[in-house]
Motif scaffolding. Structure first.
Motif, PDB file in Angstrom:
ATOM      1  N   PHE A  45      13.930   6.825  -4.124  1.00 24.10           N
ATOM      2  CA  PHE A  45      14.755   6.226  -3.078  1.00 24.10           C
ATOM      3  C   PHE A  45      13.880   5.425  -2.111  1.00 24.10           C
ATOM      4  N   HIS A  46      12.737   5.989  -1.747  1.00 25.61           N
ATOM      5  CA  HIS A  46      11.826   5.319  -0.823  1.00 25.61           C
ATOM      6  C   HIS A  46      11.262   4.033  -1.438  1.00 25.61           C
ATOM      7  N   ILE A  47      10.957   4.069  -2.727  1.00 24.45           N
ATOM      8  CA  ILE A  47      10.462   2.867  -3.413  1.00 24.45           C
ATOM      9  C   ILE A  47      11.513   1.763  -3.377  1.00 24.45           C
ATOM     10  N   ASP A  48      12.772   2.105  -3.608  1.00 25.16           N
ATOM     11  CA  ASP A  48      13.838   1.106  -3.550  1.00 25.16           C
ATOM     12  C   ASP A  48      13.944   0.496  -2.154  1.00 25.16           C
ATOM     13  N   GLN A  49      13.863   1.345  -1.127  1.00 22.60           N
ATOM     14  CA  GLN A  49      13.914   0.847   0.248  1.00 22.60           C
ATOM     15  C   GLN A  49      12.731  -0.065   0.554  1.00 22.60           C
ATOM     16  N   LEU A  50      11.542   0.349   0.158  1.00 22.16           N
ATOM     17  CA  LEU A  50      10.344  -0.447   0.422  1.00 22.16           C
ATOM     18  C   LEU A  50      10.407  -1.801  -0.285  1.00 22.16           C
ATOM     19  N   ASN A  51      10.927  -1.813  -1.511  1.00 23.63           N
ATOM     20  CA  ASN A  51      11.077  -3.086  -2.226  1.00 23.63           C
ATOM     21  C   ASN A  51      12.042  -4.017  -1.507  1.00 23.63           C
ATOM     22  N   GLU A  52      13.134  -3.456  -0.973  1.00 26.12           N
ATOM     23  CA  GLU A  52      14.091  -4.269  -0.222  1.00 26.12           C
ATOM     24  C   GLU A  52      13.431  -4.843   1.035  1.00 26.12           C
ATOM     25  N   SER A 110       5.292  17.865 -14.387  1.00 24.19           N
ATOM     26  CA  SER A 110       6.425  18.259 -15.237  1.00 24.19           C
ATOM     27  C   SER A 110       6.161  18.008 -16.715  1.00 24.19           C
ATOM     28  N   LYS A 111       4.995  17.491 -17.044  1.00 23.36           N
ATOM     29  CA  LYS A 111       4.575  17.219 -18.418  1.00 23.36           C
ATOM     30  C   LYS A 111       5.431  16.171 -19.119  1.00 23.36           C
ATOM     31  N   LEU A 112       5.997  15.264 -18.317  1.00 24.09           N
ATOM     32  CA  LEU A 112       6.688  14.104 -18.872  1.00 24.09           C
ATOM     33  C   LEU A 112       5.633  13.023 -19.062  1.00 24.09           C
ATOM     34  N   GLN A 113       5.455  12.575 -20.279  1.00 25.12           N
ATOM     35  CA  GLN A 113       4.363  11.657 -20.596  1.00 25.12           C
ATOM     36  C   GLN A 113       4.860  10.233 -20.781  1.00 25.12           C
ATOM     37  N   LEU A 114       5.575   9.735 -19.794  1.00 23.46           N
ATOM     38  CA  LEU A 114       6.097   8.377 -19.880  1.00 23.46           C
ATOM     39  C   LEU A 114       4.993   7.334 -19.914  1.00 23.46           C
ATOM     40  N   ASP A 115       3.878   7.632 -19.249  1.00 18.92           N
ATOM     41  CA  ASP A 115       2.780   6.662 -19.235  1.00 18.92           C
ATOM     42  C   ASP A 115       2.115   6.515 -20.592  1.00 18.92           C
ATOM     43  N   ASP A 116       2.352   7.459 -21.505  1.00 15.86           N
ATOM     44  CA  ASP A 116       1.812   7.338 -22.867  1.00 15.86           C
ATOM     45  C   ASP A 116       2.606   6.345 -23.714  1.00 15.86           C
ATOM     46  N   ASP A 125       4.668   0.248 -18.256  1.00 12.36           N
ATOM     47  CA  ASP A 125       5.046   0.297 -16.845  1.00 12.36           C
ATOM     48  C   ASP A 125       6.026   1.443 -16.648  1.00 12.36           C
ATOM     49  N   VAL A 126       5.545   2.518 -16.049  1.00 12.81           N
ATOM     50  CA  VAL A 126       6.393   3.691 -15.825  1.00 12.81           C
ATOM     51  C   VAL A 126       7.525   3.359 -14.857  1.00 12.81           C
ATOM     52  N   PHE A 127       7.374   2.280 -14.090  1.00 12.96           N
ATOM     53  CA  PHE A 127       8.384   1.920 -13.111  1.00 12.96           C
ATOM     54  C   PHE A 127       9.210   0.717 -13.571  1.00 12.96           C
ATOM     55  N   GLY A 128       9.153   0.435 -14.871  1.00 17.07           N
ATOM     56  CA  GLY A 128       9.949  -0.630 -15.449  1.00 17.07           C
ATOM     57  C   GLY A 128      11.406  -0.210 -15.571  1.00 17.07           C
ATOM     58  N   ILE A 129      12.228  -1.130 -16.031  1.00 19.12           N
ATOM     59  CA  ILE A 129      13.675  -0.904 -16.087  1.00 19.12           C
ATOM     60  C   ILE A 129      14.035   0.282 -16.969  1.00 19.12           C
ATOM     61  N   ASN A 136       0.826  -1.210   0.000  1.00  9.95           N
ATOM     62  CA  ASN A 136       0.000   0.000   0.000  1.00  9.95           C
ATOM     63  C   ASN A 136       0.861   1.261   0.000  1.00  9.95           C
ATOM     64  N   ILE A 137       1.927   1.258   0.780  1.00  9.58           N
ATOM     65  CA  ILE A 137       2.828   2.416   0.811  1.00  9.58           C
ATOM     66  C   ILE A 137       3.506   2.581  -0.543  1.00  9.58           C
ATOM     67  N   LEU A 138       3.918   1.462  -1.156  1.00 11.18           N
ATOM     68  CA  LEU A 138       4.530   1.509  -2.489  1.00 11.18           C
ATOM     69  C   LEU A 138       3.583   2.129  -3.506  1.00 11.18           C
ATOM     70  N   THR A 139       2.325   1.752  -3.441  1.00 11.52           N
ATOM     71  CA  THR A 139       1.338   2.311  -4.364  1.00 11.52           C
ATOM     72  C   THR A 139       1.233   3.818  -4.185  1.00 11.52           C
ATOM     73  N   GLY A 140       1.234   4.264  -2.946  1.00 15.25           N
ATOM     74  CA  GLY A 140       1.188   5.705  -2.681  1.00 15.25           C
ATOM     75  C   GLY A 140       2.394   6.438  -3.249  1.00 15.25           C
ATOM     76  N   GLU A 141       3.577   5.856  -3.074  1.00 12.62           N
ATOM     77  CA  GLU A 141       4.791   6.481  -3.608  1.00 12.62           C
ATOM     78  C   GLU A 141       4.773   6.516  -5.137  1.00 12.62           C
ATOM     79  N   LYS A 142       4.288   5.441  -5.747  1.00 14.33           N
ATOM     80  CA  LYS A 142       4.200   5.427  -7.213  1.00 14.33           C
ATOM     81  C   LYS A 142       3.212   6.478  -7.708  1.00 14.33           C
ATOM     82  N   ASN A 143       2.140   6.686  -6.983  1.00 14.38           N
ATOM     83  CA  ASN A 143       1.188   7.743  -7.358  1.00 14.38           C
ATOM     84  C   ASN A 143       1.822   9.118  -7.238  1.00 14.38           C
TER      85      ASN A 143
END
Length: 189
Positions: free
Chosen positions: A115-122, A46-52, A56-60, A30-37
């Motif tokens: 950084f927080h997402i990396d920590q939460l994944n660990e 910032s008008k970066l349209q990576l999701d277009d 997966d915006v959080f892919g490699i 749940n915390i990870l989902t919040g950070e991704k949001n």
């Protein structure tokens, strides 16, 4: 006291510990989902349209692009170095989606969120290791639950079933009692 009210189901200590760890893992998710949001919000502002252009915006590859933009603010770069040929979008489409700089106000927040997402994944991986170590004492039950369609693909689903209902079905007088205890009875409100 007079035996008129049946006691609640209390799992044995090992199942209780497994339940506690699984619920803790859900909190991390749940915390990870919040950070991704929050990251998605930073990118949108910032008008970066990576999701277009990335499913997966959080892919490699998209993560490499975000990190490069953060490390080299305002610098134009060739996105072809970061992407794979198998993407359905052309490198020109991806280039146009990332040809903007992250707003200066959003960059620190974005860095902290990454950084927080990396920590939460660990943390979540360590919790999952402990969960799988606890489930080794239930090989037969896990093997049996893996026969349910889609449970073999998602091993934590089988673990979730075990930690919620336990492995001793004799505590439930009938299947109806089990379904009722699990909260899956239809209600007529």
């Amino acid at each position: 006291m007079c035996g008129m009210v049946k006691p609640s189901f209390i799992p044995p200590p090992d199942i209780h510990q497994l339940r506690d760890l699984m619920r803790y893992r859900v909190k991390f998710t749940n915390i990870l989902t919040g950070e991704k949001n929050r990251i998605q919000n930073c990118l949108t502002v910032s008008k970066l349209q990576l999701d277009d252009v990335f499913s997966d915006v959080f892919g490699i590859f998209s993560r490499f692009i975000i990190q490069h933009i953060l490390d080299h603010p305002g610098e134009r770069f060739d996105v072809a170095l970061f992407i794979d040929r198998r993407y359905k979008h052309s490198s020109e489409e991806i280039q146009s989606a990332v040809d903007r700089a992250i707003f200066r106000e959003q960059a620190p927040k974005l860095k902290e969120c990454l950084f927080h997402i990396d920590q939460l994944n660990e943390h979540r991986e360590r919790i999952e290791t402990k969960i799988f170590r606890l489930t080794k004492s239930y090989p037969y039950q896990l093997e049996l639950t893996h026969t349910v369609p889609d449970f073999a693909v998602a091993p934590l689903t089988a673990v979730t079933l075990i930690f919620e209902i336990g492995v001793n079905m004799s505590v439930f007088p009938s299947a109806k009692h089990l379904i009722s205890w699990a909260g899956r009875c239809l209600q007529n409100d």
